[in-house]
Design a protein around this motif. Structure first.
Motif, PDB file in Angstrom:
ATOM      1  N   GLU B  36       0.872  -1.183   0.000  1.00  0.00           N
ATOM      2  CA  GLU B  36       0.000   0.000   0.000  1.00  0.00           C
ATOM      3  C   GLU B  36       0.909   1.234   0.000  1.00  0.00           C
ATOM      4  O   GLU B  36       1.978   1.220   0.603  1.00  0.00           O
ATOM      5  N   PRO B  37       0.453   2.286  -0.651  1.00  0.00           N
ATOM      6  CA  PRO B  37       1.278   3.495  -0.623  1.00  0.00           C
ATOM      7  C   PRO B  37       1.169   4.171   0.747  1.00  0.00           C
ATOM      8  O   PRO B  37       0.182   4.005   1.453  1.00  0.00           O
ATOM      9  N   SER B  38       2.211   4.908   1.085  1.00  0.00           N
ATOM     10  CA  SER B  38       2.163   5.650   2.342  1.00  0.00           C
ATOM     11  C   SER B  38       2.642   7.062   2.077  1.00  0.00           C
ATOM     12  O   SER B  38       3.651   7.281   1.416  1.00  0.00           O
ATOM     13  N   LYS B  39       1.852   8.022   2.569  1.00  0.00           N
ATOM     14  CA  LYS B  39       2.245   9.414   2.331  1.00  0.00           C
ATOM     15  C   LYS B  39       3.338   9.832   3.304  1.00  0.00           C
ATOM     16  O   LYS B  39       3.922  10.901   3.180  1.00  0.00           O
ATOM     17  N   GLY B  40       3.559   9.018   4.300  1.00  0.00           N
ATOM     18  CA  GLY B  40       4.595   9.342   5.280  1.00  0.00           C
ATOM     19  C   GLY B  40       4.149  10.479   6.174  1.00  0.00           C
ATOM     20  O   GLY B  40       2.968  10.854   6.206  1.00  0.00           O
ATOM     21  N   ILE B  41       5.077  11.041   6.896  1.00  0.00           N
ATOM     22  CA  ILE B  41       4.747  12.157   7.782  1.00  0.00           C
ATOM     23  C   ILE B  41       5.060  13.462   7.073  1.00  0.00           C
ATOM     24  O   ILE B  41       6.198  13.668   6.616  1.00  0.00           O
ATOM     25  N   LEU B  42       4.046  14.271   6.897  1.00  0.00           N
ATOM     26  CA  LEU B  42       4.176  15.557   6.200  1.00  0.00           C
ATOM     27  C   LEU B  42       4.714  15.378   4.776  1.00  0.00           C
ATOM     28  O   LEU B  42       5.281  16.277   4.184  1.00  0.00           O
ATOM     29  N   GLY B  43       4.509  14.205   4.245  1.00  0.00           N
ATOM     30  CA  GLY B  43       4.980  13.955   2.892  1.00  0.00           C
ATOM     31  C   GLY B  43       6.490  13.954   2.783  1.00  0.00           C
ATOM     32  O   GLY B  43       7.041  14.139   1.717  1.00  0.00           O
ATOM     33  N   LEU B  44       7.158  13.785   3.869  1.00  0.00           N
ATOM     34  CA  LEU B  44       8.621  13.832   3.846  1.00  0.00           C
ATOM     35  C   LEU B  44       9.258  12.522   4.287  1.00  0.00           C
ATOM     36  O   LEU B  44      10.072  11.939   3.592  1.00  0.00           O
ATOM     37  N   ILE B  45       8.860  12.092   5.438  1.00  0.00           N
ATOM     38  CA  ILE B  45       9.498  10.909   5.977  1.00  0.00           C
ATOM     39  C   ILE B  45       8.622   9.678   5.724  1.00  0.00           C
ATOM     40  O   ILE B  45       7.404   9.753   5.794  1.00  0.00           O
ATOM     41  N   ASN B  46       9.291   8.595   5.416  1.00  0.00           N
ATOM     42  CA  ASN B  46       8.586   7.331   5.203  1.00  0.00           C
ATOM     43  C   ASN B  46       7.586   7.344   4.048  1.00  0.00           C
ATOM     44  O   ASN B  46       6.558   6.711   4.117  1.00  0.00           O
ATOM     45  N   VAL B  47       7.895   8.098   3.006  1.00  0.00           N
ATOM     46  CA  VAL B  47       7.016   8.067   1.843  1.00  0.00           C
ATOM     47  C   VAL B  47       7.287   6.758   1.097  1.00  0.00           C
ATOM     48  O   VAL B  47       8.424   6.463   0.741  1.00  0.00           O
ATOM     49  N   ARG B  48       6.223   5.997   0.912  1.00  0.00           N
ATOM     50  CA  ARG B  48       6.389   4.730   0.185  1.00  0.00           C
ATOM     51  C   ARG B  48       5.439   4.685  -1.000  1.00  0.00           C
ATOM     52  O   ARG B  48       4.269   5.020  -0.887  1.00  0.00           O
ATOM     53  N   PRO B  49       5.945   4.282  -2.139  1.00  0.00           N
ATOM     54  CA  PRO B  49       5.047   4.163  -3.298  1.00  0.00           C
ATOM     55  C   PRO B  49       4.186   2.906  -3.205  1.00  0.00           C
ATOM     56  O   PRO B  49       4.482   2.003  -2.417  1.00  0.00           O
ATOM     57  N   ALA B  50       3.148   2.901  -4.014  1.00  0.00           N
ATOM     58  CA  ALA B  50       2.321   1.695  -4.108  1.00  0.00           C
ATOM     59  C   ALA B  50       3.028   0.708  -5.023  1.00  0.00           C
ATOM     60  O   ALA B  50       3.673   1.097  -5.994  1.00  0.00           O
ATOM     61  N   LYS B  51       2.893  -0.572  -4.706  1.00  0.00           N
ATOM     62  CA  LYS B  51       3.504  -1.592  -5.554  1.00  0.00           C
ATOM     63  C   LYS B  51       2.435  -2.639  -5.878  1.00  0.00           C
ATOM     64  O   LYS B  51       1.769  -3.145  -4.966  1.00  0.00           O
TER      65      LYS B  51
END
Lengths: 75, 206
Positions: B36-51
């Motif tokens: 699942e994609p993750s926007k992370g915190i404030l779009g900065l940390i831990n941003v993960r794309p969907a696969k």
């Protein structure tokens, strides 16, 4: 032409990895030898050689474009 | 069967990328979400794309067009493949220059190509579809020719009061002749001999 016979044969058989094609070029003719797994022989020959005949007909088109005669043998 | 994995900002984006690469539509594939994609915190940390993992379901028309493409590639012919299909039949029409060579004498080469495509596309398939290959309306023209021939020879059989034997034809072509002459009161048709030399005989009714 070799590529064509290989493509056709692989599409017809159950064990495509066993398909081996050899091409021997002469002046004006080309001999193509097709080898398949034992169990797949019927899939490239067919009842009364119908499939083999169809393969030869299609390969002939490729040969005609190069103005050559082609013989496809199943061994 | 083709399987590819793609990443994207959203699941939809990843799926779209995969569809583009597979040249497929949404209903031709199965989609598994791997991450699942993750926007992370404030779009900065831990941003993960969907696969996603996208699996192209195999079907006879895909197989047929794939095989045709590689055939034409190895013959080095530039041919456009138009495909339409219904529940039971796949119609393939080929467009290009100098396709007479692919039709062959009386459609022999075209029939050979069609036969091989039918075998390859329906190999080990649960759902089988009949594949009809045509080149720039050749089959339609041939049908008209055969109909004219049938009518002419039927008259000949009637006039002479003798059987008229036609040359060997494929089942497809024999059917056209039988159908054309079906309604006639003065003659009847039947086939004789074994494939591929099976031929039609037109016989006057006494």
């Amino acid at each position: 032409m070799k590529e064509l016979v290989e493509t056709l044969a692989k599409a017809l058989v159950d064990q495509p990895e066993e398909v081996v094609v050899n091409m021997i070029e002469k002046d004006r003719s080309v001999l193509i030898e097709l080898q398949v797994a034992r169990g797949d022989m019927g899939k490239v020959i067919g009842k009364q050689g119908r499939i083999a005949k169809a393969i030869r007909a299609v390969v002939k088109v490729a040969a005609a474009r190069q103005k050559k005669k082609v013989i496809v043998e199943i061994i | 069967m083709k399987i590819i994995e793609k990443i994207g900002k959203t699941i939809d984006e990843a799926v779209d990328k995969a569809l583009q690469e597979l040249d497929a539509t949404r209903d031709e594939v199965d989609v598994d979400i791997l991450e699942e994609p993750s926007k992370g915190i404030l779009g900065l940390i831990n941003v993960r794309p969907a696969k996603v993992k996208v699996t192209l379901r195999d079907n006879p028309s895909k197989r047929a067009s794939g095989l045709l493409k590689s055939i034409f590639h190895s013959i080095d012919m530039d041919i456009k493949i138009n495909i339409s299909e219904n529940e039971r039949t796949v119609f393939i029409d080929l467009e290009g220059n100098d396709l007479g060579i692919l039709i062959g004498r009386r459609g022999e080469t075209l029939d050979a190509l069609q036969y091989l495509l039918n075998l390859a596309a329906n190999k080990n398939q649960e759902i089988r579809k009949k594949i009809i290959v045509d080149i720039e309306g050749y089959r339609g023209r041939r049908e008209k020719t055969l109909q004219r021939l049938a009518l002419k020879l039927a008259d000949k059989a009637k006039q002479r009061g003798r059987n008229v034997v036609l040359e060997p034809m494929s089942a497809q072509e024999r059917r056209i002749i039988h159908t054309t002459l079906q309604g006639r009161e003065d003659i009847y048709t039947f086939s004789e001999g074994d494939e591929p030399y099976r031929k039609i005989i037109i016989s006057p009714k006494k």
